[in-house]
Design a protein around this motif. Structure first.
Motif, PDB file in Angstrom:
ATOM      1  N   ILE A 222       0.845  -1.203   0.000  1.00  0.00           N
ATOM      2  CA  ILE A 222       0.000   0.000   0.000  1.00  0.00           C
ATOM      3  C   ILE A 222       0.873   1.243   0.000  1.00  0.00           C
ATOM      4  O   ILE A 222       0.581   2.240  -0.673  1.00  0.00           O
ATOM      5  CB  ILE A 222      -0.932   0.010   1.228  1.00  0.00           C
ATOM      6  CG1 ILE A 222      -1.843  -1.214   1.216  1.00  0.00           C
ATOM      7  CG2 ILE A 222      -1.747   1.298   1.272  1.00  0.00           C
ATOM      8  CD1 ILE A 222      -2.776  -1.284   0.045  1.00  0.00           C
ATOM      9  N   ARG A 223       1.972   1.188   0.731  1.00  0.00           N
ATOM     10  CA  ARG A 223       2.871   2.341   0.821  1.00  0.00           C
ATOM     11  C   ARG A 223       3.726   2.496  -0.423  1.00  0.00           C
ATOM     12  O   ARG A 223       4.233   3.587  -0.697  1.00  0.00           O
ATOM     13  CB  ARG A 223       3.776   2.198   2.052  1.00  0.00           C
ATOM     14  CG  ARG A 223       3.009   2.092   3.362  1.00  0.00           C
ATOM     15  CD  ARG A 223       3.929   2.202   4.571  1.00  0.00           C
ATOM     16  NE  ARG A 223       4.885   1.102   4.674  1.00  0.00           N
ATOM     17  CZ  ARG A 223       4.616  -0.060   5.245  1.00  0.00           C
ATOM     18  NH1 ARG A 223       3.408  -0.295   5.746  1.00  0.00           N
ATOM     19  NH2 ARG A 223       5.538  -1.007   5.326  1.00  0.00           N
ATOM     20  N   SER A 224       3.909   1.428  -1.176  1.00  0.00           N
ATOM     21  CA  SER A 224       4.868   1.462  -2.283  1.00  0.00           C
ATOM     22  C   SER A 224       4.238   1.615  -3.663  1.00  0.00           C
ATOM     23  O   SER A 224       4.941   1.549  -4.668  1.00  0.00           O
ATOM     24  CB  SER A 224       5.726   0.191  -2.260  1.00  0.00           C
ATOM     25  OG  SER A 224       4.913  -0.972  -2.391  1.00  0.00           O
ATOM     26  N   GLY A 225       2.914   1.806  -3.717  1.00  0.00           N
ATOM     27  CA  GLY A 225       2.311   2.142  -4.997  1.00  0.00           C
ATOM     28  C   GLY A 225       1.371   1.131  -5.601  1.00  0.00           C
ATOM     29  O   GLY A 225       0.932   1.307  -6.736  1.00  0.00           O
ATOM     30  N   ALA A 226       0.992   0.089  -4.858  1.00  0.00           N
ATOM     31  CA  ALA A 226       0.115  -0.933  -5.422  1.00  0.00           C
ATOM     32  C   ALA A 226      -1.317  -0.443  -5.633  1.00  0.00           C
ATOM     33  O   ALA A 226      -2.117  -1.122  -6.269  1.00  0.00           O
ATOM     34  CB  ALA A 226       0.093  -2.170  -4.521  1.00  0.00           C
ATOM     35  N   LEU A 227      -1.637   0.738  -5.123  1.00  0.00           N
ATOM     36  CA  LEU A 227      -2.968   1.298  -5.315  1.00  0.00           C
ATOM     37  C   LEU A 227      -3.099   2.040  -6.641  1.00  0.00           C
ATOM     38  O   LEU A 227      -4.185   2.475  -7.003  1.00  0.00           O
ATOM     39  CB  LEU A 227      -3.312   2.253  -4.165  1.00  0.00           C
ATOM     40  CG  LEU A 227      -3.438   1.602  -2.789  1.00  0.00           C
ATOM     41  CD1 LEU A 227      -3.659   2.667  -1.724  1.00  0.00           C
ATOM     42  CD2 LEU A 227      -4.576   0.590  -2.769  1.00  0.00           C
ATOM     43  N   ARG A 228      -1.995   2.181  -7.357  1.00  0.00           N
ATOM     44  CA  ARG A 228      -2.041   2.845  -8.660  1.00  0.00           C
ATOM     45  C   ARG A 228      -2.391   1.832  -9.742  1.00  0.00           C
ATOM     46  O   ARG A 228      -2.022   0.666  -9.655  1.00  0.00           O
ATOM     47  CB  ARG A 228      -0.679   3.481  -8.971  1.00  0.00           C
ATOM     48  CG  ARG A 228      -0.263   4.552  -7.975  1.00  0.00           C
ATOM     49  CD  ARG A 228       1.149   5.037  -8.250  1.00  0.00           C
ATOM     50  NE  ARG A 228       2.119   3.956  -8.089  1.00  0.00           N
ATOM     51  CZ  ARG A 228       3.433   4.097  -8.279  1.00  0.00           C
ATOM     52  NH1 ARG A 228       3.917   5.278  -8.653  1.00  0.00           N
ATOM     53  NH2 ARG A 228       4.240   3.073  -8.116  1.00  0.00           N
ATOM     54  N   PRO A 229      -3.102   2.252 -10.790  1.00  0.00           N
ATOM     55  CA  PRO A 229      -3.429   1.319 -11.869  1.00  0.00           C
ATOM     56  C   PRO A 229      -2.173   0.881 -12.603  1.00  0.00           C
ATOM     57  O   PRO A 229      -1.214   1.654 -12.740  1.00  0.00           O
ATOM     58  CB  PRO A 229      -4.352   2.142 -12.781  1.00  0.00           C
ATOM     59  CG  PRO A 229      -4.024   3.562 -12.477  1.00  0.00           C
ATOM     60  CD  PRO A 229      -3.636   3.604 -11.028  1.00  0.00           C
ATOM     61  N   ASP A 230      -2.166  -0.362 -13.068  1.00  0.00           N
ATOM     62  CA  ASP A 230      -0.984  -0.886 -13.751  1.00  0.00           C
ATOM     63  C   ASP A 230      -1.253  -1.200 -15.211  1.00  0.00           C
ATOM     64  O   ASP A 230      -0.421  -1.786 -15.894  1.00  0.00           O
ATOM     65  CB  ASP A 230      -0.437  -2.124 -13.034  1.00  0.00           C
ATOM     66  CG  ASP A 230      -1.511  -3.174 -12.764  1.00  0.00           C
ATOM     67  OD1 ASP A 230      -2.605  -3.085 -13.373  1.00  0.00           O
ATOM     68  OD2 ASP A 230      -1.269  -4.077 -11.959  1.00  0.00           O
ATOM     69  N   GLY A 231      -2.418  -0.807 -15.707  1.00  0.00           N
ATOM     70  CA  GLY A 231      -2.744  -0.992 -17.121  1.00  0.00           C
ATOM     71  C   GLY A 231      -3.270   0.312 -17.699  1.00  0.00           C
ATOM     72  O   GLY A 231      -2.945   1.394 -17.223  1.00  0.00           O
ATOM     73  N   ALA A 232      -4.090   0.208 -18.721  1.00  0.00           N
ATOM     74  CA  ALA A 232      -4.685   1.394 -19.322  1.00  0.00           C
ATOM     75  C   ALA A 232      -5.709   2.003 -18.360  1.00  0.00           C
ATOM     76  O   ALA A 232      -6.452   1.277 -17.691  1.00  0.00           O
ATOM     77  CB  ALA A 232      -5.360   1.033 -20.639  1.00  0.00           C
ATOM     78  N   PHE A 233      -5.738   3.328 -18.275  1.00  0.00           N
ATOM     79  CA  PHE A 233      -6.702   3.972 -17.388  1.00  0.00           C
ATOM     80  C   PHE A 233      -7.000   5.390 -17.873  1.00  0.00           C
ATOM     81  O   PHE A 233      -6.209   6.009 -18.592  1.00  0.00           O
ATOM     82  CB  PHE A 233      -6.192   4.010 -15.943  1.00  0.00           C
ATOM     83  CG  PHE A 233      -4.895   4.758 -15.735  1.00  0.00           C
ATOM     84  CD1 PHE A 233      -4.891   6.089 -15.346  1.00  0.00           C
ATOM     85  CD2 PHE A 233      -3.672   4.113 -15.922  1.00  0.00           C
ATOM     86  CE1 PHE A 233      -3.695   6.776 -15.153  1.00  0.00           C
ATOM     87  CE2 PHE A 233      -2.473   4.784 -15.723  1.00  0.00           C
ATOM     88  CZ  PHE A 233      -2.487   6.114 -15.337  1.00  0.00           C
ATOM     89  N   GLU A 234      -8.148   5.892 -17.457  1.00  0.00           N
ATOM     90  CA  GLU A 234      -8.544   7.266 -17.732  1.00  0.00           C
ATOM     91  C   GLU A 234      -7.883   8.181 -16.708  1.00  0.00           C
ATOM     92  O   GLU A 234      -7.794   7.837 -15.524  1.00  0.00           O
ATOM     93  CB  GLU A 234     -10.066   7.415 -17.632  1.00  0.00           C
ATOM     94  CG  GLU A 234     -10.845   6.571 -18.618  1.00  0.00           C
ATOM     95  CD  GLU A 234     -10.846   7.151 -20.009  1.00  0.00           C
ATOM     96  OE1 GLU A 234     -10.521   8.351 -20.161  1.00  0.00           O
ATOM     97  OE2 GLU A 234     -11.158   6.410 -20.950  1.00  0.00           O
ATOM     98  N   VAL A 235      -7.428   9.346 -17.154  1.00  0.00           N
ATOM     99  CA  VAL A 235      -6.787  10.312 -16.265  1.00  0.00           C
ATOM    100  C   VAL A 235      -7.697  11.517 -16.090  1.00  0.00           C
ATOM    101  O   VAL A 235      -8.121  12.142 -17.074  1.00  0.00           O
ATOM    102  CB  VAL A 235      -5.418  10.771 -16.816  1.00  0.00           C
ATOM    103  CG1 VAL A 235      -4.769  11.764 -15.850  1.00  0.00           C
ATOM    104  CG2 VAL A 235      -4.506   9.581 -17.054  1.00  0.00           C
TER     105      VAL A 235
END
Length: 254
Positions: A222-235
């Motif tokens: 959780i602290r290291s970035g696993a909450l960020r999307p890792d594929g295509a996503f809308e910004v």
């Protein structure tokens, strides 16, 4: 188009219902205060009658895994049954980016509930469900401070994410409800931010709490970035600075 919004009294549901009505949809706002309880099923079949699309934004804030799994799984099963019986075209379910991944939710009961929600919808509705996943919202910083402060001291978990303004998420969710989309739609904000930094800046703008302490919660991922999307996503467009200025205008420049 007639659209049922479940959880229409909540932060996201209310905004989505507003946007759908502005777009010309016939919106049914469903929540317990109007006699519709997606958990017990009370009033749900009646609310879904004649509906083209269901948007499911029901929520229950808890970190108890058993409670979260029961709530979100039960709601998904009830909504799926109502959707099938009413001949609804599609259900759009509000979820969280990567919450269904075991390495992310292993220490977070709420996320385990969202994982069960997604599992039930996919099993019950197949390609008639769209999972609309967002990252954390800027508003979460304020919510956590309000619930986890004692006097001048507040706490917030280190959570590296790409948070977004809930209003931006509502715009995109309403569009998906109206026009459909891929089986999974993921949405994230414009920049990587630690939610601890978000909470600290909110506290500075509000003037309270005076100190915001960081805590480790949810595991290293959780602290290291696993909450960020890792594929295509809308910004989404709204930056954190812009959101702060819009939300706390009286404090700008203070």
């Amino acid at each position: 188009m007639k659209i049922l919004v479940i959880g229409a009294s909540g932060g996201m549901g209310r905004l989505v219902a507003d946007r759908l009505e502005k777009a010309g949809a016939d919106v049914v706002r469903a929540h317990r205060a109007v006699g519709v309880d997606a958990y017990t099923g009370a009033g749900l079949a009646e609310a879904a009658r004649g509906v083209d699309v269901i948007v499911e934004c029901a929520n229950n804030i808890t970190q108890r895994a058993s409670k979260a799994i029961d709530f979100f799984g039960t709601v998904a099963a009830n909504v799926s049954e109502a959707a099938r019986d009413a001949g609804v075209q599609r259900v759009v379910c509000l979820s969280i980016v990567n919450a269904a991944q075991p390495q992310v939710n292993s220490k977070m009961g709420y996320y385990q509930g969202k994982a069960r929600q997604e599992e039930v919808y996919r099993r019950e509705l197949g390609d008639r469900v769209i999972l609309f996943r967002t990252t954390q919202w800027f508003e979460l910083g304020a919510t956590m401070l309000d619930s986890m402060s004692l006097g001048p001291v507040g706490v917030m978990a280190h959570m590296l994410s790409r948070p977004l303004a809930v209003a931006d998420g509502a715009d995109l969710l309403a569009d998906v409800a109206l026009n459909g989309g891929a089986a999974v739609v993921e949405v994230a904000g414009p920049a990587d931010l630690d939610m601890l930094d978000v909470a600290r800046e909110i506290a500075r703008r509000r003037g309270t709490p005076r100190w915001v302490l960081g805590i480790n919660f949810g595991g290293k991922v959780i602290r290291s970035g696993a909450l960020r999307p890792d594929g295509a996503f809308e910004v989404t467009a709204t930056t954190f600075g812009q959101w702060l200025d819009q939300t706390y205008p009286a404090a700008v420049g203070a």
